[in-house]
Design a protein around this motif. Structure first.
Motif, PDB file in Angstrom:
ATOM      1  N   VAL A  54       0.877  -1.209  -0.028  1.00 49.31           N
ATOM      2  CA  VAL A  54       0.037   0.029  -0.082  1.00 49.31           C
ATOM      3  C   VAL A  54       0.995   1.287  -0.021  1.00 49.31           C
ATOM      4  N   GLU A  55       1.616   1.386   0.856  1.00 46.21           N
ATOM      5  CA  GLU A  55       2.901   2.373   1.059  1.00 46.21           C
ATOM      6  C   GLU A  55       4.120   1.722   0.353  1.00 46.21           C
ATOM      7  N   TYR A  56       4.891   2.571  -0.213  1.00 43.29           N
ATOM      8  CA  TYR A  56       6.070   2.105  -0.812  1.00 43.29           C
ATOM      9  C   TYR A  56       7.134   1.622   0.195  1.00 43.29           C
ATOM     10  N   ASP A  57       7.577   0.451  -0.200  1.00 43.56           N
ATOM     11  CA  ASP A  57       8.741  -0.573   0.429  1.00 43.56           C
ATOM     12  C   ASP A  57       9.470  -1.045  -0.543  1.00 43.56           C
ATOM     13  N   ALA A  58      10.586  -0.893  -0.645  1.00 40.50           N
ATOM     14  CA  ALA A  58      11.627  -1.126  -1.495  1.00 40.50           C
ATOM     15  C   ALA A  58      11.823  -2.653  -1.749  1.00 40.50           C
ATOM     16  N   GLU A  59      11.648  -3.474  -0.787  1.00 39.28           N
ATOM     17  CA  GLU A  59      11.860  -4.920  -0.760  1.00 39.28           C
ATOM     18  C   GLU A  59      10.549  -5.591  -1.483  1.00 39.28           C
ATOM     19  N   LYS A  60       9.455  -5.084  -1.041  1.00 45.09           N
ATOM     20  CA  LYS A  60       8.247  -5.302  -1.501  1.00 45.09           C
ATOM     21  C   LYS A  60       8.079  -5.014  -2.956  1.00 45.09           C
ATOM     22  N   ALA A  61       8.319  -3.849  -3.350  1.00 44.16           N
ATOM     23  CA  ALA A  61       8.282  -3.355  -4.637  1.00 44.16           C
ATOM     24  C   ALA A  61       9.261  -4.089  -5.617  1.00 44.16           C
ATOM     25  N   GLN A  62      10.347  -4.405  -5.058  1.00 41.11           N
ATOM     26  CA  GLN A  62      11.362  -5.244  -5.865  1.00 41.11           C
ATOM     27  C   GLN A  62      10.832  -6.465  -6.459  1.00 41.11           C
ATOM     28  N   LYS A  63      10.080  -7.157  -5.427  1.00 47.42           N
ATOM     29  CA  LYS A  63       9.411  -8.620  -5.577  1.00 47.42           C
ATOM     30  C   LYS A  63       8.514  -8.517  -6.626  1.00 47.42           C
ATOM     31  N   CYS A  78       8.180   9.046 -20.631  1.00 42.90           N
ATOM     32  CA  CYS A  78       8.362   8.391 -19.567  1.00 42.90           C
ATOM     33  C   CYS A  78       9.261   8.904 -18.581  1.00 42.90           C
ATOM     34  N   LYS A  79      10.091   9.887 -19.028  1.00 46.44           N
ATOM     35  CA  LYS A  79      10.947  10.485 -17.805  1.00 46.44           C
ATOM     36  C   LYS A  79      10.149  11.303 -16.874  1.00 46.44           C
ATOM     37  N   ASP A  80       9.128  11.902 -17.500  1.00 47.62           N
ATOM     38  CA  ASP A  80       8.411  12.585 -16.796  1.00 47.62           C
ATOM     39  C   ASP A  80       7.687  11.784 -15.799  1.00 47.62           C
ATOM     40  N   VAL A  81       7.128  10.772 -16.294  1.00 47.78           N
ATOM     41  CA  VAL A  81       6.342   9.769 -15.481  1.00 47.78           C
ATOM     42  C   VAL A  81       7.241   9.185 -14.196  1.00 47.78           C
ATOM     43  N   ASP A  82       8.576   8.852 -14.484  1.00 50.39           N
ATOM     44  CA  ASP A  82       9.479   8.531 -13.804  1.00 50.39           C
ATOM     45  C   ASP A  82       9.347   9.630 -12.278  1.00 50.39           C
ATOM     46  N   ILE A 138       6.203   9.183 -10.262  1.00 49.63           N
ATOM     47  CA  ILE A 138       6.178   8.056  -9.523  1.00 49.63           C
ATOM     48  C   ILE A 138       6.848   8.154  -8.369  1.00 49.63           C
ATOM     49  N   ALA A 139       8.220   8.961  -8.437  1.00 49.63           N
ATOM     50  CA  ALA A 139       9.310   9.074  -7.401  1.00 49.63           C
ATOM     51  C   ALA A 139       8.496   9.727  -6.488  1.00 49.63           C
ATOM     52  N   GLY A 140       7.707  10.616  -6.631  1.00 49.92           N
ATOM     53  CA  GLY A 140       7.079  11.411  -5.616  1.00 49.92           C
ATOM     54  C   GLY A 140       5.960  10.680  -4.750  1.00 49.92           C
ATOM     55  N   VAL A 141       5.218   9.806  -5.789  1.00 42.66           N
ATOM     56  CA  VAL A 141       4.216   9.052  -5.273  1.00 42.66           C
ATOM     57  C   VAL A 141       4.882   8.069  -4.083  1.00 42.66           C
ATOM     58  N   TYR A 142       5.904   7.465  -4.526  1.00 44.41           N
ATOM     59  CA  TYR A 142       6.547   6.588  -3.338  1.00 44.41           C
ATOM     60  C   TYR A 142       6.811   7.226  -2.033  1.00 44.41           C
ATOM     61  N   LYS A 143       7.039   8.520  -2.278  1.00 44.38           N
ATOM     62  CA  LYS A 143       7.227   9.251  -0.837  1.00 44.38           C
ATOM     63  C   LYS A 143       5.953   9.482  -0.036  1.00 44.38           C
ATOM     64  N   LEU A 144       4.675   9.089  -0.475  1.00 42.69           N
ATOM     65  CA  LEU A 144       3.475   9.533   0.001  1.00 42.69           C
ATOM     66  C   LEU A 144       3.123   8.437   1.057  1.00 42.69           C
ATOM     67  N   ALA A 202       0.111  -0.205  -8.455  1.00 44.93           N
ATOM     68  CA  ALA A 202      -0.098   0.341  -9.980  1.00 44.93           C
ATOM     69  C   ALA A 202       1.122   1.059 -10.626  1.00 44.93           C
ATOM     70  N   CYS A 203       1.866   1.737  -9.761  1.00 46.14           N
ATOM     71  CA  CYS A 203       2.972   2.563 -10.279  1.00 46.14           C
ATOM     72  C   CYS A 203       4.129   1.494 -10.571  1.00 46.14           C
ATOM     73  N   VAL A 204       4.279   0.577  -9.549  1.00 44.90           N
ATOM     74  CA  VAL A 204       5.317  -0.687  -9.769  1.00 44.90           C
ATOM     75  C   VAL A 204       5.173  -1.016 -11.087  1.00 44.90           C
ATOM     76  N   ILE A 205       3.916  -1.671 -11.252  1.00 45.59           N
ATOM     77  CA  ILE A 205       3.607  -2.487 -12.815  1.00 45.59           C
ATOM     78  C   ILE A 205       3.809  -1.521 -13.930  1.00 45.59           C
TER      79      ILE A 205
END
Length: 341
Positions: free
Chosen positions: A174-183, A242-246, A249-255, A277-280
């Motif tokens: 739900v909230e960004y977690d690097a390990e879970k997102a990597q999986k 896609c660079k703008d989407v990046d 997404i980086a901003g969303v991961y901080k929320l 959704a962002c990760v996918i």
């Protein structure tokens, strides 16, 4: 009440249910998406929960009330990933028919991809020789390579059994977690990389444009263009880098979850699934090697309506042609005296 002959398409996904009504001239009269969350809580036992089924039934009761305000002559209601997967989907489908008299057709990934193509290519048709379309849903994600023509031919397609809803539950993301997102990234990348290889995408890369449906790319457009809030209609057809989407997404991961709920581009209903959704979404465009993407509001529901109208017009053209032939035959059998009378 509309006096036009009208056609209705219903697209029931894992998270949302969409209704589109158009008249015989393909003018849209009604279009809305409802947050049903049919797949919420489904992942653990692969069954719809009673609460989710009740939300679905309430939604279809509402859809029937809306449709009754129009002169609907043809309807097609489809269901996708969640109804393909849930063990009790037939029970739900039977209840919907009993309550609303709307018959739901569960379609496979290929038909889902075909209908999405039919609806989504309006913004890019003729722009390139080929198109790659991907549709990020709540319970699956379809990626399709096709010819970019009036009647697109599917060259290769896959249905990834992960979407924003079921992956957020399965990967507890739900909230960004690097390990879970990597999986989750690794799981999606496995499918996406196979698609690139099996479709031989690299051989035609300079002849391909990329189109993405669902609300996710439309939300990115709204963010990048600074609309002030999520505006799906205004975002439809925009091309995003896609660079703008990046960056977004980086901003969303901080929320935090609470911040996503308050965010005018995400909101409460999407706050539990938007990180996944962002990760996918990012994993797929990275694997595909896309530099820019056209965001499309049009999808399977638009393809359905277009086909319903075309079928109706062909049927009536044949009937009218048959009537003309019968009249001609009758006149040819009559004598001059008969015709004078």
């Amino acid at each position: 009440m509309s006096r036009n002959k009208c056609f209705a398409a219903i697209d029931l996904g894992t998270n949302s249910c969409r209704l589109l009504i158009a008249n015989q001239y393909k003018k849209y009269l009604f279009s809305e998406a409802y947050s049903v969350k049919l797949g919420e809580g489904m992942y653990e036992h692969m069954k719809f929960t009673p609460e989710a089924m009740n939300r679905g039934l309430e939604c279809f009761y509402k859809l029937k009330q809306i449709m009754d305000r129009y002169h609907i002559v043809k309807t097609r209601a489809i269901a996708t990933a969640s109804c393909r997967m849930a063990q009790n989907s037939q029970e739900f489908i039977d209840k919907v028919f009993h309550e609303s008299m709307i018959k739901i057709e569960v379609i496979d990934g290929y038909e889902e991809a075909r209908l999405n193509l039919k609806g989504a290519l309006e913004h890019v048709r003729g722009k390139t020789e080929y198109v790659v379309l991907y549709d990020l849903g709540g319970g699956s994600t379809e990626i399709t390579l096709a010819t970019n023509t009036q009647n697109p031919k599917i060259i290769h397609t896959i249905s990834i059994p992960w979407g924003a809803r079921n992956s957020s539950e399965a990967f507890d993301l739900v909230e960004y977690d690097a390990e879970k997102a990597q999986k989750l990234h690794d799981e999606i990348a496995r499918y996406a990389n196979d698609f690139v290889k099996d479709s031989k995408l690299d051989e035609i890369r300079n002849k391909v444009c990329f189109v993405a449906t669902s609300s996710t790319p439309l939300r990115y457009v709204s963010m990048i263009e600074k609309f002030g809030k999520y505006d799906r209609d205004k975002a439809d057809g925009h091309v995003i880098q896609c660079k703008d989407v990046d960056e977004q997404i980086a901003g969303v991961y901080k929320l935090t979850r609470e911040q996503m709920m308050e965010n005018l581009y995400i909101g409460q209903k999407r706050s539990t699934i938007f990180t996944a959704a962002c990760v996918i979404f990012k994993t797929i465009y990275d694997c595909l090697g896309a530099k820019e993407i056209t965001a499309s509001l049009k999808s399977a529901k638009d393809g359905i309506v277009s086909e319903l109208i075309d079928e109706y017009n062909k049927e009536h053209s044949r009937k009218n042609h048959g009537k003309v032939n019968k009249i001609s035959q009758r006149n040819s059998r009559s004598t001059p005296t008969d015709r004078a009378c």
